[in-house]
Design an enzyme around this catalytic site. Structure first.
Site, mmCIF file in Angstrom:
data_model
loop_
_atom_site.group_PDB
_atom_site.id
_atom_site.type_symbol
_atom_site.label_atom_id
_atom_site.label_comp_id
_atom_site.label_asym_id
_atom_site.label_seq_id
_atom_site.Cartn_x
_atom_site.Cartn_y
_atom_site.Cartn_z
ATOM 1 N N GLU A 1 -6.585 1.839 12.509
ATOM 2 C CA GLU A 1 -5.228 1.725 13.278
ATOM 3 C C GLU A 1 -3.916 1.549 12.617
ATOM 4 O O GLU A 1 -2.877 1.206 13.356
ATOM 5 C CB GLU A 1 -5.580 0.923 14.389
ATOM 6 N N ASP B 1 0.587 -1.569 12.722
ATOM 7 C CA ASP B 1 -0.612 -1.736 13.134
ATOM 8 C C ASP B 1 -0.713 -1.925 14.542
ATOM 9 O O ASP B 1 0.116 -2.625 15.077
ATOM 10 C CB ASP B 1 -1.237 -2.971 12.518
#
Length: 282
Positions: A186, A142
């Site tokens: 993301e 992430d």
């Protein structure tokens, strides 16, 4: 005798016209030569043939044969053109199908595999690892504080940031069998077939270093002055006692562990024995 000679001339005209096709200059030349041959044959044999009926018959035969040849040639040309068109359409359909398959399996923003391609590949690699009794590793990563990055620099810059991070991940994944994909937003994943925990950690560290080397400015990041990533690692030996869903959940839990440990680091879901109590902070 006259009739046999006429048949011979007609046969010769048919063979010649059909072999040379409908090139009008050659066709006209053949007709003229046929007429001269017929006249020479009659003259040498001293045949007394009425000129007008003979000329009429000769012109009629020439016209009929020319038309027959024209329609044969026309049909063959259309057949050839149809074959070419079919081949072109087939090639174009193949190209479109390849493009559609690429679109269906590639993330448009990052250029990596998309979630669908990852899910399909995970099933295949899970079954293969279970048959061959090989470990399977999954990296869940992430981008740290990406919402703050978007709020600060805008969504256009955010998209460009994700593209650069995806490129760094792709560069850090070296084996052709490994799959890097955008999981959503993301979040990114890397699937590593036939890879144990130590091998997965090596890939994760390489990704951390490659993303750090980009040095994408992030002034609101709480862990660094540039964009960083956190990585969770899960390594599992597929069997009937576990499942793909558990595998993915464990990798996600490892990512959560990395994020709660300060981010910009990697964490295993279960630490390998020789790595217990070792803190991975970068």
């Amino acid at each position: 005798m006259y009739r046999d000679a006429s048949y011979n001339i007609i046969i010769a005209m048919i063979i010649a016209l059909n072999s040379l096709r409908i090139v009008w200059q050659k066709g006209l030349f053949i007709l003229v030569c046929s007429g001269l041959m017929a006249y020479a044959t009659a003259f040498v044999n001293n045949w007394h043939i009425p000129l007008l009926p003979a000329l009429h018959s000769f012109v009629l035969i020439g016209v009929v044969l020319t038309n027959i040849t024209f329609f044969i040639e026309r049909r063959e040309r259309f057949a050839f053109l149809n074959e070419i068109l079919v081949e072109i359409k087939s090639h174009e359909l193949s190209r479109i199908n390849r493009h559609l398959i690429t679109i269906a399996r590639e993330d448009a923003l990052s250029g990596l595999a998309n979630r669908r391609a990852f899910d399909d590949t995970l099933i295949i690699e899970w079954d293969r690892a279970r048959r061959e009794e090989q470990p399977l590793s999954l990296l869940f990563m992430d981008v740290d504080h990406f919402k703050l990055y978007n709020d600060t620099y805008g969504h256009g810059a955010g998209d460009d940031c994700l593209r650069q991070v995806a490129s760094a991940i792709k560069k850090a994944v070296l084996r052709p069998a490994d799959l890097a994909a955008r999981y959503g937003g993301e979040e990114f994943v890397v699937l590593l077939p036939a890879t144990d925990a130590l091998g997965a950690e090596e890939v994760a560290e390489r990704i951390l270093r490659t993303v750090d080397s980009l040095a994408i400015p992030h002034k609101r990041s709480l862990v660094s002055y540039h964009v960083t990533v956190s990585i969770g690692i899960c390594t599992m030996l597929p069997s009937d006692k576990n499942s793909i869903a558990i595998f993915v959940e464990n990798a996600d839990a490892a990512l959560y562990k990395a994020k709660t440990s300060g981010r910009h680091c990697l964490k295993h879901y279960i630490e390998p024995p020789m790595l217990n109590n070792f803190y991975f902070k970068h």
